[in-house]
Design a protein around this motif. Structure first.
Motif, PDB file in Angstrom:
ATOM      1  N   TYR A  11      28.526  21.852   5.685  1.00 51.98           N
ATOM      2  CA  TYR A  11      27.740  21.462   4.518  1.00 51.98           C
ATOM      3  C   TYR A  11      26.914  22.667   4.092  1.00 51.98           C
ATOM      4  O   TYR A  11      26.542  23.509   4.907  1.00 51.98           O
ATOM      5  CB  TYR A  11      26.801  20.304   4.864  1.00 51.98           C
ATOM      6  N   ASN A  12      26.600  22.747   2.821  1.00 52.95           N
ATOM      7  CA  ASN A  12      25.850  23.879   2.296  1.00 52.95           C
ATOM      8  C   ASN A  12      24.437  23.475   1.910  1.00 52.95           C
ATOM      9  O   ASN A  12      24.211  22.362   1.442  1.00 52.95           O
ATOM     10  CB  ASN A  12      26.579  24.455   1.081  1.00 52.95           C
ATOM     11  N   GLN A  13      23.518  24.403   2.114  1.00 56.55           N
ATOM     12  CA  GLN A  13      22.118  24.182   1.760  1.00 56.55           C
ATOM     13  C   GLN A  13      21.616  25.368   0.936  1.00 56.55           C
ATOM     14  O   GLN A  13      21.961  26.515   1.216  1.00 56.55           O
ATOM     15  CB  GLN A  13      21.261  24.046   3.023  1.00 56.55           C
ATOM     16  N   GLN A  15      17.818  26.712  -0.884  1.00 56.24           N
ATOM     17  CA  GLN A  15      16.391  26.406  -0.804  1.00 56.24           C
ATOM     18  C   GLN A  15      15.572  27.394  -1.626  1.00 56.24           C
ATOM     19  O   GLN A  15      15.847  28.596  -1.642  1.00 56.24           O
ATOM     20  CB  GLN A  15      15.945  26.492   0.655  1.00 56.24           C
ATOM     21  N   TYR A  46      11.335  20.537   2.425  1.00 53.73           N
ATOM     22  CA  TYR A  46      11.749  20.975   3.759  1.00 53.73           C
ATOM     23  C   TYR A  46      10.949  22.225   4.126  1.00 53.73           C
ATOM     24  O   TYR A  46      11.077  23.255   3.468  1.00 53.73           O
ATOM     25  CB  TYR A  46      13.259  21.250   3.767  1.00 53.73           C
ATOM     26  N   ARG A  78      24.889  17.436   8.302  1.00 47.85           N
ATOM     27  CA  ARG A  78      23.912  17.251   7.223  1.00 47.85           C
ATOM     28  C   ARG A  78      22.535  16.939   7.792  1.00 47.85           C
ATOM     29  O   ARG A  78      22.399  16.186   8.739  1.00 47.85           O
ATOM     30  CB  ARG A  78      24.325  16.102   6.313  1.00 47.85           C
ATOM     31  N   MET A 113      14.743  22.017  -0.745  1.00 40.00           N
ATOM     32  CA  MET A 113      16.103  22.281  -0.294  1.00 40.00           C
ATOM     33  C   MET A 113      17.079  21.318  -0.955  1.00 40.00           C
ATOM     34  O   MET A 113      16.825  20.117  -1.033  1.00 40.00           O
ATOM     35  CB  MET A 113      16.213  22.121   1.218  1.00 40.00           C
ATOM     36  N   GLN A 115      21.135  19.983  -0.776  1.00 40.16           N
ATOM     37  CA  GLN A 115      22.205  19.891   0.217  1.00 40.16           C
ATOM     38  C   GLN A 115      23.321  19.013  -0.343  1.00 40.16           C
ATOM     39  O   GLN A 115      23.056  17.997  -0.985  1.00 40.16           O
ATOM     40  CB  GLN A 115      21.624  19.248   1.478  1.00 40.16           C
TER      41      GLN A 115
END
Length: 135
Positions: A11-13, A15, A46, A78, A113, A115
């Motif tokens: 999964y990509n985040q 921020q 976050y 996640r 953030m 996601q």
């Protein structure tokens, strides 16, 4: 516009992080999100900084560099530690603007953030914000 491309079983985040000691209050006005396939993008406050990537871009020509840090991370699981403050469904290869009814506010030491909810899908974001001195 920035964000990690799709990576297998991840999964990509993305921020926007307001570092401790910045002396600034960050007001997020609008978020533009996109993905490489159908996805649901969620936004969270976050406080842990993700991996360094760069800095926010001033929208004023010749203006000072932003104190905000653009950060990204690719993770196998996640994060669901805090309630989402936004959620947007995105069709593949498209971007969707999200403008909250009232702006999101980041104090020093916190981040906003984004996601994705689907593995192996790229995540792209453009976070529009401005900074105010804390007095």
């Amino acid at each position: 516009v920035w964000g990690p491309s799709g990576t297998a079983a991840s999964y990509n985040q993305v921020q926007l992080f307001n570092p401790v000691g910045s002396g600034k209050r960050v007001i997020i006005d609008q978020v533009m999100v996109g993905s490489s396939a159908f996805d649901v993008i969620q936004g969270y406050f976050y406080a842990t900084a993700l991996d360094a990537y760069g800095y926010g871009q001033n929208k004023k020509s010749g203006g000072a560099q932003s104190v905000c840090e653009a950060r990204i991370k690719v993770v196998p699981v996640r994060l669901m530690a805090t309630p989402a403050i936004m959620s947007v469904s995105v069709n593949g290869s498209s971007s969707i603007p999200y403008r909250p009814t009232s702006p999101f506010l980041l104090l020093p030491g916190t981040g906003f953030m984004l996601q994705n909810a689907v593995q192996n899908v790229g995540l792209y974001a453009d976070i529009e914000f401005y900074e105010e001195s804390i007095t």
